[in-house]
Design a protein around this motif. Structure first.
Motif, PDB file in Angstrom:
ATOM      1  N   TYR A  30       0.854  -1.080   0.213  1.00 10.79           N
ATOM      2  CA  TYR A  30      -0.114  -0.154   0.028  1.00 10.79           C
ATOM      3  C   TYR A  30       0.828   1.296   0.143  1.00 10.79           C
ATOM      4  CZ  TYR A  30      -2.825  -3.879   2.108  1.00 10.79           C
ATOM      5  OH  TYR A  30      -3.521  -5.141   2.220  1.00 10.79           O
ATOM      6  N   LEU A  38      -6.541   4.517   0.562  1.00  8.30           N
ATOM      7  CA  LEU A  38      -6.492   3.118   1.285  1.00  8.30           C
ATOM      8  C   LEU A  38      -7.703   2.968   2.198  1.00  8.30           C
ATOM      9  CD1 LEU A  38      -4.807   0.906   2.234  1.00  8.30           C
ATOM     10  CD2 LEU A  38      -3.587   2.301   3.935  1.00  8.30           C
ATOM     11  N   TYR A  39      -8.063   4.210   2.788  1.00 11.18           N
ATOM     12  CA  TYR A  39      -9.609   4.232   3.617  1.00 11.18           C
ATOM     13  C   TYR A  39     -10.645   3.849   2.825  1.00 11.18           C
ATOM     14  CZ  TYR A  39     -13.121   5.853   6.987  1.00 11.18           C
ATOM     15  OH  TYR A  39     -14.013   5.821   7.736  1.00 11.18           O
ATOM     16  N   ASP A  41     -10.629   1.906  -0.024  1.00  8.07           N
ATOM     17  CA  ASP A  41     -10.356   0.649  -0.358  1.00  8.07           C
ATOM     18  C   ASP A  41     -10.591  -0.400   0.927  1.00  8.07           C
ATOM     19  OD1 ASP A  41      -9.744  -1.073  -2.246  1.00  8.07           O
ATOM     20  OD2 ASP A  41      -7.608  -1.528  -1.688  1.00  8.07           O
ATOM     21  N   ALA A  42     -10.361   0.092   2.253  1.00  2.80           N
ATOM     22  CA  ALA A  42     -10.810  -0.940   3.345  1.00  2.80           C
ATOM     23  C   ALA A  42     -12.390  -0.828   3.527  1.00  2.80           C
ATOM     24  CB  ALA A  42     -10.045  -0.264   4.497  1.00  2.80           C
ATOM     25  N   THR A  53      -9.521  -8.899   4.244  1.00  2.43           N
ATOM     26  CA  THR A  53      -8.967  -7.879   3.484  1.00  2.43           C
ATOM     27  C   THR A  53      -9.243  -6.543   3.989  1.00  2.43           C
ATOM     28  OG1 THR A  53      -9.565  -9.231   1.613  1.00  2.43           O
ATOM     29  CG2 THR A  53      -9.015  -6.752   1.133  1.00  2.43           C
ATOM     30  N   LYS A  56      -6.601  -6.240   7.022  1.00  2.00           N
ATOM     31  CA  LYS A  56      -5.250  -5.801   6.596  1.00  2.00           C
ATOM     32  C   LYS A  56      -5.116  -4.347   6.160  1.00  2.00           C
ATOM     33  CE  LYS A  56      -4.302 -10.621   4.689  1.00  2.00           C
ATOM     34  NZ  LYS A  56      -3.812 -11.211   3.446  1.00  2.00           N
ATOM     35  N   ARG A  57      -5.935  -3.881   5.450  1.00  2.00           N
ATOM     36  CA  ARG A  57      -5.908  -2.303   4.983  1.00  2.00           C
ATOM     37  C   ARG A  57      -6.222  -1.365   6.204  1.00  2.00           C
ATOM     38  NH1 ARG A  57      -6.382  -5.748   1.124  1.00  2.00           N
ATOM     39  NH2 ARG A  57      -6.631  -4.897  -1.131  1.00  2.00           N
ATOM     40  N   TYR A  58      -7.079  -1.637   7.079  1.00  2.00           N
ATOM     41  CA  TYR A  58      -7.306  -0.809   8.349  1.00  2.00           C
ATOM     42  C   TYR A  58      -5.784  -0.862   9.110  1.00  2.00           C
ATOM     43  CZ  TYR A  58     -12.055  -0.321   7.351  1.00  2.00           C
ATOM     44  OH  TYR A  58     -13.385   0.152   6.866  1.00  2.00           O
TER      45      TYR A  58
END
Length: 251
Positions: A30, A38-39, A41-42, A53, A56-58
């Motif tokens: 990322y 990113l936010y 996407d999460a 998933t 992982k992003r958070y």
């Protein structure tokens, strides 16, 4: 000479650390995303129920943008994602962390509620909703902590929207605790260990007076005292039973 070697060793350490940092950055999938990207996407993964998933992003946001405008909501979403991913230990820990980081947040009552909910689910396991089971025979695990969590929610936030559900879960847990004591009292009584049976049954009645298990506990108290020749204590149990359950036989 020794000083030169020390300086050289420190140089090697610093070079190694720099290489490690660069390696970490290179391995971050990322690294080229903004916090907004990113936010988003999460959140998309969370809405799609792709909880692993989303987590992982958070978590990446926690690491990459710890002071972003989304930080508070990221922590709340992480609690939910952990819970839905059935990682109840992580959900409880994240909820606990949120209450310390944001004690005056608008939705801090949600964190208290989710902490209780996560601890409520931990001893039950994945199959509790599929296969019927008497949970009173199982180790209490984090159930006691869950009861305490829900009690804290109700005490700190009496007007919380989560209060009714928390109350129902507390009643369920209370009844389960009482049933566990009844199981033990019955075990002792059936083996003619009457003193131990009286102790457990009496403790149940004292600590969980509103639980359904009180009725059979009073029966054990009556019969165990009679078996020991303690007629006055047996009569006291009989009077309480008749007053509480009129028309029901204690025998």
């Amino acid at each position: 000479m020794r000083i030169r070697w020390i300086i050289f060793a420190l140089f090697l350490v610093l070079v190694g650390c720099k290489s490690w940092w660069n390696s970490e950055a290179d391995n971050n999938p990322y690294r080229d995303m903004t916090e907004k990207q990113l936010y988003a996407d999460a959140n998309k993964a969370l809405r799609s129920k792709q909880y692993a998933t989303a987590i992982k992003r958070y978590e990446a946001m926690e690491s990459m943008f710890p002071f972003s405008n989304y930080a508070e909501q990221v922590e709340l979403n992480l609690i939910y994602a952990y819970y839905k991913n059935e990682d109840y230990g992580a959900a409880a820990a994240a909820a606990e962390r949120f209450t310390h980081l944001y004690p005056r947040a608008k939705h801090v009552d949600y964190a208290y509620y989710m902490k209780g909910l996560a601890n409520f689910q931990q001893p039950r396991g994945t199959f509790a909703s599929v296969f019927p089971m008497d949970e009173s025979w199982r180790d209490p695990g984090s159930s006691v902590q869950a009861y305490s969590d829900f009690a804290s929610l109700m005490q700190k936030f009496p007007d919380s929207r989560y209060k009714p559900d928390a109350l129902q879960r507390m009643i369920y847990l209370r009844n389960m605790f009482a049933q566990r004591e009844l199981n033990t009292a019955t075990y002792y009584f059936e083996r003619k260990m009457y003193v131990a049976a009286i102790d457990r049954a009496g403790g149940l009645i004292k600590n969980y007076p509103q639980a359904p298990a009180v009725k059979p506990a009073l029966k054990i108290l009556y019969h165990a005292n009679r078996a020991l020749g303690l007629e006055k204590a047996a009569e006291d149990a009989y009077r309480v039973y008749q007053a509480t359950y009129p028309g029901h036989s204690i025998r």
